[in-house]
Write a protein that holds these residues in place. Structure first.
Motif, PDB file in Angstrom:
ATOM      1  N   PHE A 309       1.657   1.192   4.655  1.00 41.23           N
ATOM      2  CA  PHE A 309       0.870   2.260   4.036  1.00 41.23           C
ATOM      3  C   PHE A 309      -0.324   2.639   4.915  1.00 41.23           C
ATOM      4  O   PHE A 309      -0.666   3.810   5.063  1.00 41.23           O
ATOM      5  N   LYS A 310      -0.957   1.613   5.485  1.00 43.78           N
ATOM      6  CA  LYS A 310      -2.133   1.859   6.317  1.00 43.78           C
ATOM      7  C   LYS A 310      -1.752   2.627   7.585  1.00 43.78           C
ATOM      8  O   LYS A 310      -2.487   3.518   8.036  1.00 43.78           O
ATOM      9  N   ALA A 311      -0.590   2.306   8.113  1.00 40.23           N
ATOM     10  CA  ALA A 311      -0.150   2.965   9.352  1.00 40.23           C
ATOM     11  C   ALA A 311       0.158   4.441   9.149  1.00 40.23           C
ATOM     12  O   ALA A 311       0.012   5.248  10.074  1.00 40.23           O
ATOM     13  N   ILE A 312       0.595   4.800   7.945  1.00 36.78           N
ATOM     14  CA  ILE A 312       0.937   6.220   7.712  1.00 36.78           C
ATOM     15  C   ILE A 312      -0.235   7.001   7.126  1.00 36.78           C
ATOM     16  O   ILE A 312      -0.059   8.148   6.698  1.00 36.78           O
ATOM     17  N   GLY A 313      -1.435   6.358   7.082  1.00 35.31           N
ATOM     18  CA  GLY A 313      -2.630   7.123   6.768  1.00 35.31           C
ATOM     19  C   GLY A 313      -3.348   6.810   5.472  1.00 35.31           C
ATOM     20  O   GLY A 313      -4.362   7.448   5.163  1.00 35.31           O
ATOM     21  N   TYR A 314      -2.856   5.854   4.679  1.00 31.40           N
ATOM     22  CA  TYR A 314      -3.566   5.518   3.447  1.00 31.40           C
ATOM     23  C   TYR A 314      -4.842   4.743   3.786  1.00 31.40           C
ATOM     24  O   TYR A 314      -4.837   3.847   4.633  1.00 31.40           O
ATOM     25  N   GLY A 315      -5.929   5.114   3.101  1.00 26.82           N
ATOM     26  CA  GLY A 315      -7.226   4.498   3.367  1.00 26.82           C
ATOM     27  C   GLY A 315      -7.490   3.272   2.510  1.00 26.82           C
ATOM     28  O   GLY A 315      -6.703   2.898   1.634  1.00 26.82           O
ATOM     29  N   GLN A 316      -8.671   2.651   2.739  1.00 24.47           N
ATOM     30  CA  GLN A 316      -9.038   1.437   2.035  1.00 24.47           C
ATOM     31  C   GLN A 316      -9.170   1.669   0.526  1.00 24.47           C
ATOM     32  O   GLN A 316      -8.889   0.780  -0.270  1.00 24.47           O
ATOM     33  N   ARG A 317      -9.570   2.875   0.144  1.00 23.68           N
ATOM     34  CA  ARG A 317      -9.720   3.151  -1.289  1.00 23.68           C
ATOM     35  C   ARG A 317      -8.387   3.028  -2.009  1.00 23.68           C
ATOM     36  O   ARG A 317      -8.351   2.591  -3.168  1.00 23.68           O
ATOM     37  N   PHE A 318      -7.306   3.389  -1.367  1.00 25.59           N
ATOM     38  CA  PHE A 318      -5.978   3.276  -1.990  1.00 25.59           C
ATOM     39  C   PHE A 318      -5.646   1.812  -2.274  1.00 25.59           C
ATOM     40  O   PHE A 318      -5.185   1.468  -3.362  1.00 25.59           O
ATOM     41  N   PHE A 319      -5.930   0.944  -1.306  1.00 28.63           N
ATOM     42  CA  PHE A 319      -5.624  -0.476  -1.472  1.00 28.63           C
ATOM     43  C   PHE A 319      -6.559  -1.132  -2.497  1.00 28.63           C
ATOM     44  O   PHE A 319      -6.141  -1.979  -3.288  1.00 28.63           O
ATOM     45  N   LEU A 320      -7.821  -0.698  -2.477  1.00 25.51           N
ATOM     46  CA  LEU A 320      -8.749  -1.187  -3.494  1.00 25.51           C
ATOM     47  C   LEU A 320      -8.281  -0.798  -4.889  1.00 25.51           C
ATOM     48  O   LEU A 320      -8.367  -1.575  -5.838  1.00 25.51           O
ATOM     49  N   GLY A 321      -7.752   0.415  -5.003  1.00 22.14           N
ATOM     50  CA  GLY A 321      -7.252   0.881  -6.293  1.00 22.14           C
ATOM     51  C   GLY A 321      -6.124  -0.001  -6.813  1.00 22.14           C
ATOM     52  O   GLY A 321      -6.067  -0.316  -8.008  1.00 22.14           O
TER      53      GLY A 321
END
Length: 395
Positions: A309-321
């Motif tokens: 997910f991180k490699a295709i552009g998802y940010g830290q807020r997505f993972f925190l969510g």
């Protein structure tokens, strides 16, 4: 069961509930996490329950007094620990405009040995039976009985005394016992209830009190109870009394001020109050550690997926969510059994020792919010490894 919840969370979040799906993927880990959160909730609830019972029982004797203002020793933090006052302070208080009545209260403590060898500790209140000192109707109704030598009224809420004892007294039988080598005749009952320092209360006349405590003096009561004239501003009256009575040996407090000072002292400076407060902190710490272990393990197990997910552009807020979603779900699922178990334990404690340990809405809401905050904090800490990770280094 998970499918309906998944659908509901999808509508609420506006996306696939990844956190929920990850939690339910490993049912054993989910069950262990819920049990851990529930255990932490029970710890916090029990400590808060005991702390609440301490605060409630401190208030009980004050509520039983027929007083608007109290004159206590300047070194008094509670009803029990102040030095005796000169009786002259009662007469000086009566001279202040706005004071309608004043009466002296002697306070002591004695041990009542039971037939089985156990001991009940009683707080003894000595009063002038001719004056109104209590707001409890049961005491006022039987006040004349206290004029008899050795007569006493016993608190029917005294801990670990067989109900048959109070039933016999209510039927007209006199209970005879000895305390400190002195005879006591219990001729009636009332109800206040025991606390953490004593099992119950005993009300006697001031003359009987001096027989039970021969080292005490009639001219040195512990407290002076003041009743104000109707419509009097109590704060203004307290200020006038403070201007008249010497601050070197006496302090004037409204009943509300005395209760607040007593509660503050016993919850912050007495060992029992500090222990209960420390227990709340320890329960929260246990919950944080348990949830952190679950969430950090979950993050580690799905690190490659997160890296994608991180490699295709998802940010830290997505993972925190996602992690916060898991944290809130764990908080809610752990809170439900934890609160139910704690409510049952409250009932057991109340039945066993007579302490007023009860659940209320404010405590439920407070612990729920605290549990969510605890789990969310654990989730935030658990995502630190993911925030530092580089996608290329994870494959």
């Amino acid at each position: 069961m998970t499918a309906p919840v998944t659908g509901l969370l999808t509508r609420l979040l506006g996306r696939l509930p990844i956190g929920w799906l990850q939690l339910t993927h490993n049912r054993g880990r989910l069950a262990a996490a819920i049990a851990g959160v529930a255990f932490a909730n029970v710890l916090v609830f029990m400590q808060l329950g005991f702390l609440g019972a301490l605060i409630s029982t401190i208030r009980l004797p004050y509520q039983a007094l027929a007083a608007d203002l109290l004159v206590l020793a300047s070194d008094a933090n509670t009803l029990q620990d102040g030095s005796p006052l000169p009786r002259q302070r009662m007469l000086e208080a009566l001279s202040v405009p706005g004071v309608a009545a004043a009466t002296a209260l002697h306070y002591g403590r004695l041990d009542w040995k039971q037939p089985d060898g156990t001991v009940r500790t009683l707080d003894v209140l000595g009063v002038d039976p001719r004056a109104r000192s209590f707001s409890l109707r049961a005491i006022e109704r039987q006040r004349d009985l206290l004029t008899l030598s050795r007569a006493a009224l016993l608190d029917s809420g005294t801990r670990n005394v067989p109900p048959a004892v109070f039933e016999a007294i209510a039927a007209g039988q006199t209970l005879h016992f000895e305390a400190g080598g002195r005879a006591v005749d219990v001729v009636g009952t009332f109800h206040i209830g025991g606390g953490f320092s004593a099992d119950g209360y005993l009300v006697v006349s001031d003359q009987t009190f001096l027989k039970l405590f021969p080292q005490r003096s009639a001219g040195a009561p512990n407290i002076v109870l003041l009743r104000a004239e109707p419509g009097t501003d109590l704060d203004a009256l307290a200020r006038r009394l403070r201007a008249v009575l010497p601050a070197s040996d006496s302090a004037v407090r409204t009943v509300a001020e005395a209760v607040a000072r007593d509660q503050r002292f016993q919850t912050t400076q007495r060992p029992v109050g500090v222990i209960f407060g420390f227990g709340v902190a320890m329960g929260a710490l246990v919950g944080i550690i348990i949830v952190y272990q679950v969430l950090s393990t979950d993050v580690a197990d799905h690190l490659r997926e997160y890296a994608t997910f991180k490699a295709i552009g998802y940010g830290q807020r997505f993972f925190l969510g996602i992690v916060f979603e898991e944290a809130v779900i764990l908080a809610l699922l752990g809170f439900i059994p934890g609160s139910l178990v704690a409510t049952g334990l409250y009932a057991l404690v109340t039945a066993a020792v007579g302490l007023p340990v009860s659940m209320d809405g404010f405590r439920l809401a407070g612990v729920l919010l605290g549990t969510i905050a605890m789990c969310t904090l654990s989730g935030a800490v658990a995502t630190r490894r993911l925030a530092r990770a580089e996608p290329a280094a994870l494959f």
